[in-house]
Design a protein around this motif. Structure first.
Motif, mmCIF file in Angstrom:
data_model
loop_
_atom_site.group_PDB
_atom_site.id
_atom_site.type_symbol
_atom_site.label_atom_id
_atom_site.label_comp_id
_atom_site.label_asym_id
_atom_site.label_seq_id
_atom_site.Cartn_x
_atom_site.Cartn_y
_atom_site.Cartn_z
ATOM 1 N N ASP A 1 0.851 -1.195 0.000
ATOM 2 C CA ASP A 1 0.000 0.000 0.000
ATOM 3 C C ASP A 1 0.891 1.252 0.000
ATOM 4 O O ASP A 1 1.549 1.555 1.007
ATOM 5 N N PRO A 2 0.909 2.001 -1.109
ATOM 6 C CA PRO A 2 1.795 3.177 -1.184
ATOM 7 C C PRO A 2 1.439 4.268 -0.179
ATOM 8 O O PRO A 2 2.330 4.961 0.318
ATOM 9 N N LEU A 3 0.158 4.417 0.162
ATOM 10 C CA LEU A 3 -0.241 5.429 1.143
ATOM 11 C C LEU A 3 0.294 5.074 2.523
ATOM 12 O O LEU A 3 0.837 5.931 3.226
ATOM 13 N N LEU A 4 0.181 3.821 2.907
ATOM 14 C CA LEU A 4 0.693 3.398 4.207
ATOM 15 C C LEU A 4 2.205 3.581 4.258
ATOM 16 O O LEU A 4 2.741 4.079 5.253
ATOM 17 N N ARG A 5 2.895 3.216 3.189
ATOM 18 C CA ARG A 5 4.354 3.422 3.158
ATOM 19 C C ARG A 5 4.695 4.896 3.323
ATOM 20 O O ARG A 5 5.606 5.254 4.071
ATOM 21 N N ALA A 6 3.957 5.767 2.651
ATOM 22 C CA ALA A 6 4.223 7.208 2.724
ATOM 23 C C ALA A 6 3.971 7.747 4.133
ATOM 24 O O ALA A 6 4.765 8.546 4.645
ATOM 25 N N ILE A 7 2.890 7.315 4.760
ATOM 26 C CA ILE A 7 2.570 7.776 6.119
ATOM 27 C C ILE A 7 3.662 7.350 7.091
ATOM 28 O O ILE A 7 4.172 8.156 7.885
ATOM 29 N N LEU A 8 4.044 6.075 7.023
ATOM 30 C CA LEU A 8 5.069 5.579 7.944
ATOM 31 C C LEU A 8 6.429 6.204 7.648
ATOM 32 O O LEU A 8 7.179 6.508 8.568
ATOM 33 N N GLN A 9 6.712 6.426 6.382
ATOM 34 C CA GLN A 9 7.974 7.070 6.030
ATOM 35 C C GLN A 9 8.028 8.474 6.633
ATOM 36 O O GLN A 9 9.047 8.877 7.207
ATOM 37 N N HIS A 10 6.936 9.214 6.536
ATOM 38 C CA HIS A 10 6.866 10.560 7.108
ATOM 39 C C HIS A 10 7.039 10.518 8.633
ATOM 40 O O HIS A 10 7.824 11.293 9.190
ATOM 41 N N LYS A 11 6.308 9.624 9.301
ATOM 42 C CA LYS A 11 6.378 9.540 10.767
ATOM 43 C C LYS A 11 7.778 9.160 11.245
ATOM 44 O O LYS A 11 8.294 9.727 12.210
ATOM 45 N N VAL B 1 14.550 5.835 6.275
ATOM 46 C CA VAL B 1 13.490 4.900 5.919
ATOM 47 C C VAL B 1 13.705 4.366 4.509
ATOM 48 O O VAL B 1 13.881 5.130 3.563
ATOM 49 N N LEU B 2 13.692 3.049 4.416
ATOM 50 C CA LEU B 2 13.737 2.345 3.139
ATOM 51 C C LEU B 2 12.345 1.755 2.930
ATOM 52 O O LEU B 2 11.651 1.453 3.901
ATOM 53 N N THR B 3 11.935 1.574 1.681
ATOM 54 C CA THR B 3 10.607 1.005 1.437
ATOM 55 C C THR B 3 10.683 -0.105 0.397
ATOM 56 O O THR B 3 11.556 -0.102 -0.481
#
Length: 134
Positions: free
Chosen positions: A10-20, A28-30
């Protein structure tokens, strides 16, 4: 600062966690699928992996199994973050060696706190562990 791999399709979840996590000064690596996770872990040796169970190419349970079977990666803490909530999924992941298991939907700040605790335990000097009161 820790190097943390977020593995979720899920790209949105990755983006949220990357930001946090970036706000906590972590690198942060994804990854969006299981095969990518193994390559990133091999090439970048993250300090911690946050892993979804349901991903394309290779599911998170197989990724966890492979990480824990490899002497080079078996000590890397893995936190399962997934929509699967069954007892078999939770207990099975912990038996495979997951450091923690958090079901979606989740509270992002709770995840961040759990990651902080795991990183602190994982980076604690061996001598300090032996001095803890029982």
């Amino acid at each position: 600062m820790a190097r943390i791999l977020i593995a979720d399709d899920d790209p949105l979840l990755r983006a949220i966690l990357q930001h946090k996590l970036a706000a906590e000064n972590h690198l942060v690596l994804t990854a969006e699928h299981g095969g990518e996770v193994l390559a990133i872990v091999r090439d970048h040796a993250p300090d911690l992996v946050v892993l979804d169970a349901m991903m394309p190419v290779m599911d998170g349970f197989e990724v966890l199994r492979r990480l824990k079977a490899d002497a080079a990666t078996r000590d890397t803490p893995v936190v399962m973050l997934t929509a699967l909530k069954g007892e078999q999924d939770v207990v099975g992941s912990l038996r495979l060696g997951a450091a923690d298991y958090l079901a979606k939907p989740f509270i992002p700040d709770e995840l961040i706190h759990r990651l902080r605790l795991i990183l602190a335990r994982h980076n604690e000097p061996i001598n300090d562990r032996s001095r803890r009161p029982g």
